[in-house]
Design an enzyme around this catalytic site. Structure first.
Site, short mmCIF file in Angstrom:
data_model
loop_
_atom_site.label_atom_id
_atom_site.label_comp_id
_atom_site.label_asym_id
_atom_site.label_seq_id
_atom_site.Cartn_x
_atom_site.Cartn_y
_atom_site.Cartn_z
CE1 TYR A 74 -82.48 -29.16 -11.63
CE2 TYR A 74 -82.04 -28.26 -9.45
CZ TYR A 74 -81.60 -28.85 -10.61
OH TYR A 74 -80.26 -29.14 -10.75
NE ARG B 180 -81.03 -36.14 -20.24
CZ ARG B 180 -80.77 -35.55 -19.09
NH1 ARG B 180 -80.20 -36.23 -18.10
NH2 ARG B 180 -81.09 -34.29 -18.88
C1 PLP Z 1 -79.19 -32.47 -12.02
C2 PLP Z 1 -78.18 -33.13 -11.17
C3 PLP Z 1 -77.49 -32.43 -10.19
C4 PLP Z 1 -77.66 -30.93 -10.11
O1 PLP Z 1 -76.97 -30.33 -9.09
P1 PLP Z 1 -77.27 -28.80 -8.74
O2 PLP Z 1 -76.27 -28.46 -7.74
O3 PLP Z 1 -78.69 -28.75 -8.23
O4 PLP Z 1 -77.16 -28.01 -10.00
C5 PLP Z 1 -76.66 -33.12 -9.34
N1 PLP Z 1 -76.49 -34.45 -9.47
C6 PLP Z 1 -77.11 -35.16 -10.44
C7 PLP Z 1 -76.90 -36.62 -10.54
C8 PLP Z 1 -77.96 -34.51 -11.32
O5 PLP Z 1 -78.57 -35.19 -12.28
#
Ligand code: PLP
Length: 411
Positions: free
Chosen positions: A221, A370
């Site tokens: 996403y 950011r």
């Molecule tokens: C955005 C992000 C996530 C998000 O994890 P979800 O389980 O999809 O909410 C995980 N790791 C990193 C490094 C991110 O930037």
């Protein structure tokens, strides 16, 4: 300053300029938050309409076969494989990044008998660290979290480390780690490496197979524009597929789910990472969003994203307002993902003030502003606009105004 004419000329020469009209974005705005939530595109809207009204509605349960719904996780996995430099059959689209981290770290530990240390960085994205903490509670002595600074990764590798969990692009500073060198160095100590590609998938050229990565996870996403909360992905190198184990043994990870056998027998392919029924509507959005990569290469995106960031910094530095904000992370843009991060005392208020001016970035606690740069829909003139608004807002002192400092739950 780069003149408006010059920015317009850069836009005219941009081979990706036609893609801006694919995205449904407000006219007088500059969206610099595609690293948090990518925008919706025409092809995704059409696909969603189609899935709901031409598949689900008329064909109901027959759609699982008729429209290939059951194959979505691996079909999208193969689309992602092409984007991430992997041969097919090694990526599945499923669950959230957090859940896939749980599966990947467990699987990596299952290959590291006798060792329990899971090394990660202090500044890694919280969920990566939290999932290791959760696993260590569950597994007692068989999983132990060890944290180091990002600069100390190479010095902290040793024979007693089982798994190294790293995020390729730091979510706060934007720093890009050297996947190939670090993976190789870790593997010399028999360490399995899990890469989180949340901020690099689809925007930084990645060669998972060539870097001999063990496992990887990431979101769809962010730069991949798959939609809010869209299913994530997990990569496991082919060489591990027959020997690894992962504990979330849901029925769709079974070798023959439709035998409905009382006992679990894991698939020997990447399907062993599937837990349950795929979220068809969300996945269809991801599938449609990824078709853009059949027309555009990640290298092309990288080239333009570096130019966009270069123009942003050049304009900002020449504006005379730049000394108020401190760039965090490397100044050498080739050492960054596709985001610029600035430290500023009143970052939250400045972010809110900019949103009102049509420039959408985001704030990360405690004091980081950011800006994400997605070359699919940003023009050089957008960057000129964004810098103008930033400079005007700073000059007007908007960041400290009370109206810009009321906090919502999601920042
Ligand atoms: C955005 C992000 C996530 C998000 O994890 P979800 O389980 O999809 O909410 C995980 N790791 C990193 C490094 C991110 O930037």
């Amino acid at each position: 300053m780069i003149s408006n004419d010059e920015l317009a000329r850069l836009d005219q020469q941009d081979p990706l300029r036609q893609y801006r009209s694919e995205f449904l974005l407000a006219k007088d705005s500059c969206y610099l938050d595609g690293n948090s939530l990518g925008p919706v595109s025409q092809r995704v809207v059409q696909k969603l309409q189609d899935v709901v009204t031409a598949q689900w509605q008329p064909d109901l349960i027959a759609s699982w076969n008729k429209h290939g719904w059951i194959d979505l996780p691996l079909r999208i996995g193969d689309q992602l494989a092409a984007i991430l430099g992997a041969e097919s059959g090694q990526i599945a689209c499923c669950d959230s990044t957090s859940i896939n981290l749980f599966k990947a770290i467990s699987a990596a530990l299952s290959l590291s008998s006798g060792k329990s240390k899971v090394l990660t960085t202090t500044d890694n994205f919280p969920t990566d660290r939290y999932m290791i903490e959760g696993l260590s509670k569950l597994m007692d002595e068989r999983c132990e979290l060890v944290s180091v600074d990002e600069d100390d990764i190479l010095n902290s590798l040793s024979d007693d480390v089982a798994v190294l969990v790293l995020t390729q692009v730091n979510f706060r500073t934007g720093q890009l780690l050297d996947m190939k060198a670090i993976t190789q160095a870790a593997q010399e100590y028999g360490i399995r490496v899990v890469w989180d590609l949340a901020h690099s998938a689809g925007i930084v050229p990645i060669a998972l197979d060539d870097c001999n990565v063990d496992f990887a996870v990431g979101c769809s996403y962010k730069f991949l524009n798959g939609g809010p909360g869209a299913p994530a992905f997990i990569y496991a190198a082919k060489r591990h597929l027959e020997s690894l184990e992962q504990p979330l043994s849901g029925w769709l990870g079974h070798r023959r789910p439709f035998d409905f056998s009382p006992n679990y027998d894991a698939s020997s392919g990447i399907a062993q990472f599937l837990c349950g029924t795929p979220s068809v509507i969300s996945m269809s959005a991801v599938e449609a969003a990824l078709t853009l990569y059949e027309e555009i290469s990640v290298e092309q995106l990288r080239e333009k994203s570096l130019s966009l960031m270069e123009v942003f910094l050049a304009q900002f530095h020449q504006s005379g307002a730049a000394e108020k904000l401190t760039l965090v992370g490397p100044r050498d843009l080739t050492q960054r993902g596709s985001q610029l991060a600035f430290e500023y005392e009143h970052a939250y208020g400045l972010c809110q003030a900019l949103i009102k001016r049509g420039v959408v970035g985001d704030f990360r606690a405690p004091n980081i502003l950011r800006f994400g740069f997605s070359p699919l829909y940003l023009s050089f003139q957008d960057i000129g606009f964004a810098v103008d608004q930033l400079v005007e807002s700073l000059r007007a002192g908007e960041a400290t105004q009370a109206i810009n400092n009321q906090r919502s739950v999601v920042t």
